[in-house]
Design a protein around this motif. Structure first.
Motif, short mmCIF file in Angstrom:
data_model
loop_
_atom_site.label_atom_id
_atom_site.label_comp_id
_atom_site.label_asym_id
_atom_site.label_seq_id
_atom_site.Cartn_x
_atom_site.Cartn_y
_atom_site.Cartn_z
N UNK A 193 -1.20 -12.81 3.60
CA UNK A 193 -2.42 -12.90 2.79
C UNK A 193 -2.19 -12.44 1.35
N UNK A 194 -2.95 -13.04 0.44
CA UNK A 194 -2.93 -12.60 -0.95
C UNK A 194 -3.70 -11.29 -1.08
N UNK A 195 -3.10 -10.35 -1.75
CA UNK A 195 -3.72 -9.02 -1.88
C UNK A 195 -4.85 -9.09 -2.90
N UNK A 196 -6.01 -8.51 -2.56
CA UNK A 196 -7.13 -8.53 -3.50
C UNK A 196 -6.90 -7.52 -4.62
N UNK A 197 -7.64 -7.71 -5.71
CA UNK A 197 -7.42 -6.89 -6.91
C UNK A 197 -7.71 -5.41 -6.67
N UNK A 198 -8.75 -5.11 -5.88
CA UNK A 198 -9.09 -3.70 -5.63
C UNK A 198 -7.96 -2.98 -4.89
N UNK A 199 -7.42 -3.62 -3.87
CA UNK A 199 -6.32 -3.02 -3.11
C UNK A 199 -5.10 -2.85 -3.99
N UNK A 200 -4.81 -3.84 -4.82
CA UNK A 200 -3.64 -3.75 -5.70
C UNK A 200 -3.79 -2.59 -6.68
N UNK A 201 -4.98 -2.45 -7.26
CA UNK A 201 -5.19 -1.35 -8.21
C UNK A 201 -5.08 0.00 -7.51
N UNK A 212 -0.84 -4.84 2.41
CA UNK A 212 -1.21 -5.70 3.53
C UNK A 212 -1.76 -4.87 4.69
N UNK A 213 -1.12 -3.76 4.97
CA UNK A 213 -1.59 -2.88 6.06
C UNK A 213 -3.02 -2.43 5.81
N UNK A 214 -3.30 -1.97 4.60
CA UNK A 214 -4.62 -1.43 4.30
C UNK A 214 -5.67 -2.52 4.19
N UNK A 215 -5.31 -3.68 3.64
CA UNK A 215 -6.29 -4.74 3.42
C UNK A 215 -6.68 -5.43 4.71
N UNK A 216 -5.71 -5.59 5.63
CA UNK A 216 -5.97 -6.39 6.84
C UNK A 216 -6.16 -5.55 8.10
N UNK A 217 -5.72 -4.29 8.05
CA UNK A 217 -5.76 -3.48 9.27
C UNK A 217 -4.68 -3.85 10.25
N UNK A 218 -3.73 -4.69 9.82
CA UNK A 218 -2.60 -5.09 10.66
C UNK A 218 -1.30 -4.68 9.98
N UNK A 219 -0.23 -4.68 10.76
CA UNK A 219 1.07 -4.36 10.18
C UNK A 219 1.57 -5.55 9.35
N UNK A 220 2.38 -5.25 8.37
CA UNK A 220 3.04 -6.30 7.59
C UNK A 220 3.93 -7.13 8.51
N UNK A 221 4.57 -6.47 9.47
CA UNK A 221 5.46 -7.15 10.41
C UNK A 221 4.75 -8.26 11.17
N UNK A 222 3.47 -8.06 11.48
CA UNK A 222 2.74 -9.04 12.30
C UNK A 222 2.58 -10.38 11.60
#
Length: 300
Positions: free
Chosen positions: A117-125, A168-178
Motif C-alpha cells: 500500500x501507498x503510505x498516507x501523508x500523515x503516517x509518513x510525517x 506499513x505496520x502502523x498504517x495497515x495493522x499488518x506486518x510488512x512481510x504479509x
C-alpha cells in the motif's frame, strides 16, 4: 520479431552510460534511466548524471524529473516504466533500452514488485518525526517487535527501509512481510540483461578517478547548495554525505574525498553481489560492444 527490453547494469563507474549511449545510437532508441538518484534534478554532479551533451545526443527518460522533496518508490517506477514501454517505446521499435545500477528499480521492471500500500501523508510525517526524535536504533527495535521476520532481512543501517516497513505496520495493522509475496510477473516482451564488469583493481581505479573528477566538476559547491536539505532521503547518498561531514568540520576535505572513494567501492561490491546472484545476467567487458550487439540480436 519479438519485442526486447535491453537492460545494461553493473557496478558504479564501470562504464554503463557510455555503452548505453552507443547502443541507443546504434538502434536509434532512447535510454530509460535506472539510477534512482539520477531522477532528482539537483544532484547532477554527485550522481554522475548524463551530461547536457549526452542528453542532446540521446533522449533520456527519468533523468532530473523529481524535486528532492518528491516521494518516489520502486513500485511507482515500475508502473511508469511499464506504461512507457507498452504504451509507446515498444510500439515504435523492436528494442527498448534501460540502463542503471539501482538493483530494486531494475528488479521492479523485470520481475514486478509486491503490491504494498501507498503510505498516507500523515503516517509518513509521523514516522519522519519519530526518526528525528528517537533515532534509527529505537525504530529498529520496534520493527523487531512488530515484524521480526522482516527485521531479520532488512538493511538496518538504511533508515528509509526501516521507516517504510514501520509505516506499513502502523498504517495497515499488518506486518510488512504479509504484503511481500515475491511472485514474478510475466512481461509482454523479452528481457536481455547485460552486466558490465572488469578486473577489481581497474574498477577501483575508475571509481577513484571519477570521484576526483566530481570534485573538479564542483561537487563540493553542489553539496554546499544542498546543505539546508540534507535531511531529505534523496541526499542520504555516497558523495553528499561525505561532503556534508566536511562542511560540518568532522573531516578534512582530503579525508572526506577518501571516505567517498571507499564508500563507493563498498557500494560497487554490494551491486556486484546482487547482480551476480541473477542467472539471467550475461556478463561482458564494457568495451565489448560487438559481442554485446550479437547477443542482443541472437534469438531476439
Amino acid at each position: 520479431m519479438p519485442k526486447t527490453l535491453i537492460v545494461i547494469t553493473g557496478p558504479t563507474a564501470v562504464g554503463k552510460t557510455s555503452l548505453a549511449m552507443a547502443l541507443a545510437q546504434h538502434y536509434a532508441i532512447p535510454v530509460i534511466n535506472a539510477d534512482s538518484r539520477q531522477l532528482y534534478r539537483d544532484m547532477r554532479i554527485g550522481t554522475a548524471a548524463p551530461t547536457a551533451e549526452q542528453l542532446r545526443q540521446v533522449r533520456h527518460y527519468f533523468v532530473g524529473t523529481l524535486a528532492l522533496t518528491d516521494y518516489y518508490s520502486a513500485s511507482m517506477y515500475e508502473q511508469q516504466v511499464m506504461e512507457l514501454l507498452t504504451g509507446h517505446l515498444l510500439q515504435q521499435s523492436d528494442y527498448a533500452l534501460m540502463c542503471g545500477g539501482s538493483m530494486m528499480y531494475i528488479d521492479a521492471v523485470c520481475n514486478g514488485i509486491d503490491d504494498i500500500p501507498t503510505v498516507d501523508d500523515d503516517t509518513r510525517r509521523l514516522m519522519k518525526q519519530r526518526l528525528a526524535d528517537e533515532g534509527l536504533e529505537a525504530l529498529c527495535r520496534e520493527l523487531q517487535r512488530l515484524d521480526p521476520e522482516h527485521y531479520d532481512i532488512v538493511d538496518r543501517r538504511n533508515p528509509r527501509r526501516v521507516v517504510h516497513a514501520l509505516e506499513i505496520c502502523h498504517m495497515t495493522g499488518r506486518t510488512y512481510t504479509s504484503f511481500r509475496k515475491g511472485a514474478r510477473r510475466q512481461r509482454p516482451f523479452n528481457i536481455k540483461k547485460i552486466g558490465l564488469n572488469m578486473q577489481r583493481d581497474k574498477l577501483y581505479e575508475r571509481i577513484n578517478q571519477r570521484a576526483d573528477q566530481m570534485m573538479a566538476d564542483g561537487l563540493l559547491d553542489e553539496a554546499r547548495s544542498l546543505l539546508p536539505q540534507r535531511h531529505l532521503n534523496a541526499l542520504n547518498t555516497v558523495g553528499y554525505k561525505e561532503m556534508f561531514a566536511y562542511l560540518d568540520g568532522t573531516w578534512t576535505l582530503d579525508e572526506a574525498v577518501e571516505r567517498m572513494k571507499g564508500n563507493t567501492r563498498r557500494y560497487a561490491r554490494k551491486q556486484l553481489t546482487w547482480f551476480k546472484n541473477d542467472p539471467e545476467v550475461k556478463w561482458y567487458e564494457p568495451d565489448d560492444k560487438e559481442h554485446i550487439i550479437n547477443y542482443i540480436q541472437c534469438n531476439s
